[in-house]
Motif scaffolding. Structure first.
Motif, short mmCIF file in Angstrom:
data_model
loop_
_atom_site.label_atom_id
_atom_site.label_comp_id
_atom_site.label_asym_id
_atom_site.label_seq_id
_atom_site.Cartn_x
_atom_site.Cartn_y
_atom_site.Cartn_z
N LYS A 176 0.83 -1.20 0.00
CA LYS A 176 0.00 0.00 0.00
C LYS A 176 0.87 1.26 0.00
O LYS A 176 1.94 1.29 0.61
N ILE A 177 0.40 2.29 -0.68
CA ILE A 177 1.06 3.58 -0.63
C ILE A 177 1.00 4.10 0.81
O ILE A 177 -0.07 4.09 1.44
N GLY A 178 2.13 4.53 1.34
CA GLY A 178 2.21 4.98 2.72
C GLY A 178 2.70 3.91 3.68
O GLY A 178 2.97 4.19 4.85
N GLU A 179 2.84 2.67 3.19
CA GLU A 179 3.30 1.56 4.03
C GLU A 179 4.80 1.67 4.28
O GLU A 179 5.57 2.03 3.40
N TRP A 180 5.21 1.33 5.50
CA TRP A 180 6.62 1.36 5.85
C TRP A 180 7.38 0.24 5.13
O TRP A 180 6.89 -0.89 5.02
N VAL A 181 8.57 0.55 4.66
CA VAL A 181 9.43 -0.44 4.01
C VAL A 181 10.88 -0.22 4.43
O VAL A 181 11.25 0.87 4.88
N THR A 191 28.80 -2.76 3.85
CA THR A 191 27.98 -3.95 3.89
C THR A 191 26.83 -3.82 4.89
O THR A 191 26.91 -3.07 5.87
N SER A 192 25.76 -4.56 4.60
CA SER A 192 24.64 -4.73 5.54
C SER A 192 24.08 -3.40 6.02
O SER A 192 24.02 -3.13 7.23
N THR A 193 23.66 -2.56 5.10
CA THR A 193 23.09 -1.26 5.45
C THR A 193 21.57 -1.31 5.32
O THR A 193 21.05 -1.77 4.30
N VAL A 194 20.88 -0.82 6.36
CA VAL A 194 19.42 -0.82 6.37
C VAL A 194 18.92 0.61 6.45
O VAL A 194 19.36 1.39 7.31
N THR A 195 18.02 0.99 5.55
CA THR A 195 17.37 2.30 5.60
C THR A 195 15.87 2.11 5.55
O THR A 195 15.38 1.12 4.99
N ALA A 196 15.13 3.05 6.13
CA ALA A 196 13.67 2.94 6.21
C ALA A 196 12.99 4.08 5.47
O ALA A 196 13.55 5.16 5.32
N GLY A 197 11.79 3.82 5.01
CA GLY A 197 10.99 4.84 4.35
C GLY A 197 9.58 4.31 4.14
O GLY A 197 9.18 3.31 4.75
N ILE A 198 8.84 4.97 3.28
CA ILE A 198 7.49 4.52 2.96
C ILE A 198 7.37 4.34 1.45
O ILE A 198 8.19 4.83 0.68
N ILE A 199 6.35 3.61 1.05
CA ILE A 199 6.03 3.50 -0.38
C ILE A 199 5.39 4.81 -0.81
O ILE A 199 4.35 5.20 -0.30
N SER A 200 6.05 5.50 -1.74
CA SER A 200 5.57 6.81 -2.19
C SER A 200 4.58 6.70 -3.34
O SER A 200 3.70 7.54 -3.49
#
Length: 469
Positions: A176-181, A191-200
């Protein structure tokens, strides 16, 4: 005695008057003052449910998704041979192009315990040597199982001594648009980098060619993230990070991922068939908007307007017509062409889809059986399509594809030499062709500097050969 009774009565009456006065005046004023003290301009309610609506991060635990994903995302190192750009006098004299080995890096996602890894085609394209490093620093040589440049997906395989941690595919249609990913990868060799955002956004056509359908996110993605995982809060793989939109080459707020349903289908096709099986609807047209609708005298501003229906395609056999407006395919709403192309990219020939169309103001649901690609455009030359037995017999040909449209640049010259629509192309670059899949495969594997040689039977029944640069 009377004096004592009088004194008691006066005391009781005085106490009653005092209590009444306190209740009416003093206690009322104190309640109002307390109420005013609690009226703050902003306050966070103390119950747990409301707290989560004010502080959304407290309701999502990113650690679970990160822990499920981080060990299945790998570092991909590709060594290829490219031009060095530095030419000596001898190179110029002999017409040589100096080459040197170049190293590129990216990411990949382990999708099975026996070592299958999905990544981007552009990460491994042209590689002479390919290695994969796991999150625990173990390094393996990798084999390319198959690639698809259209979707920019590639499948690799490594042989490990034990079962590997892997990430399972999720359903990108349900995202869904607005869902966290979370985006997990190896940007800048970190190595092994994690970033967070939402589906735009979803069904984003990044290159304007109407051939892709990306998931857009605002999770930070940088060079080296290509081929890495885009996962939801459950840790399910919903996309393969592929591109960024940037004027600097680094992340500025927009990143794009191939939806997992498309990537999963490509991988399954490569494993089962050795190549990608594309099911087509067989229609051409355009997405509706206010300007297009006004030009066509339509009241609808959403949907895909069918201009032409390809002969003998699934749409033709099912009864779709020019002027129909596709509003939905199965459960997917169609607002633009990338909605249509994106969903069809998850389907194969002989799959049946339910097409909801608007025809003369009436909604209809029509089942359509998808077919194989019947036509292909050869650069400069024109469009060819699969030929029937009767069409081949007409030209005494045992194999070939039919010319359905000549390219504008050479049509006058070719027609002057007896070449026209309906003629049969029998070979390209000295390789026989039986269908448009053969044509596409030959041209895909052709060197960019290699001329294209086309053998055909013209309208006079003569075999002719033409070279195109």
């Amino acid at each position: 005695m009377n004096k004592i009774l009088t004194l008691v009565l006066v005391s009781v009456l005085g106490g009653a008057i005092t209590l009444t006065t306190y209740k009416i005046f003093l206690e009322k004023d104190q309640a109002i003052q307390t109420s005013q003290t609690n009226e703050l301009p902003f306050a966070i309610p103390v119950n747990n449910t409301t707290n989560r609506s004010f502080l959304p991060e407290s309701s999502i635990d990113f650690t679970m998704a990160a822990d499920k994903t981080i060990h299945s995302v790998v570092h991909v190192k590709s060594t290829s041979l490219g031009n060095s750009g530095q030419m000596t006098f001898e190179d110029l004299f002999y017409g040589r192009s100096p080459q040197r080995y170049q190293v590129g890096t990216g990411s990949g996602v382990i999708i099975s315990p026996d070592g299958y890894i999905i990544t981007n085609n552009h990460v491994i394209d042209g590689s002479r040597e390919l290695s994969v490093t796991l999150n625990d620093n173990r390094t393996y040589q990798a084999e390319i199982i198959g690639t698809d440049d259209k979707t920019d997906i590639a499948l690799l395989k490594i042989d490990a001594e034990e079962d590997l941690p892997f990430t399972t595919f999720g359903d990108s249609d349900q995202a869904k648009i607005g869902e966290w990913v979370l985006a997990v990868g190896n940007p800048f060799n970190l190595t092994s980098t994690v970033t967070a955002g939402i589906i735009s956004a979803k069904s984003r056509d990044l290159f304007g060619k109407n051939t892709q359908s990306f998931i857009q996110t605002d999770a930070a993605v940088n060079p080296g993230n290509s081929g890495g995982a885009l996962v939801n809060s459950n840790g399910d793989l919903i996309g393969i990070n592929t591109a960024i939109s940037s004027q600097t080459g680094s992340y500025i707020g927009y990143s794009f991922a191939v939806p997992s349903n498309i990537a999963k289908k490509v991988v399954q096709d490569i494993i089962e068939y050795g190549n990608v099986q594309n099911g087509i609807l067989g229609v051409t047209g355009g997405a509706l908007n206010s300007g297009f609708a006004e030009k066509l005298s339509l009241n609808e501003t959403e949907g895909f307007y069918i201009d032409t229906v390809e002969e003998q395609s699934g749409a033709d056999l099912a009864g779709l017509e020019s002027g129909d407006i596709i509003k939905k395919i199965d459960h997917v709403k169609i607002s633009k062409f990338s909605d249509l192309s994106g969903y069809l990219s998850t389907k194969r020939p002989d799959d049946v889809v339910e097409v909801s169309i608007l025809r003369q103001g009436n909604m209809k649901k029509i089942p359509v059986t998808l077919t194989r690609n019947q036509s292909y455009t050869i650069p400069q030359f024109g469009m060819v399509r699969n030929a029937s037995k009767e069409e081949l017999k007409k030209y005494n040909a045992t194999n070939g594809v039919k010319i359905s449209r000549l390219g504008e640049n050479y049509s006058k010259y070719l027609r002057a030499n007896g070449v026209d629509e309906g003629n049969i192309v029998t070979a390209i670059n000295n390789m026989k062709v039986n269908n448009v899949d053969d044509v596409q495969e030959i041209i895909r594997n052709k060197s960019p500097y290699e001329p294209m040689r086309i053998e055909l039977i013209n309208s006079r029944g003569e075999i002719e050969r033409y070279n195109f640069k």
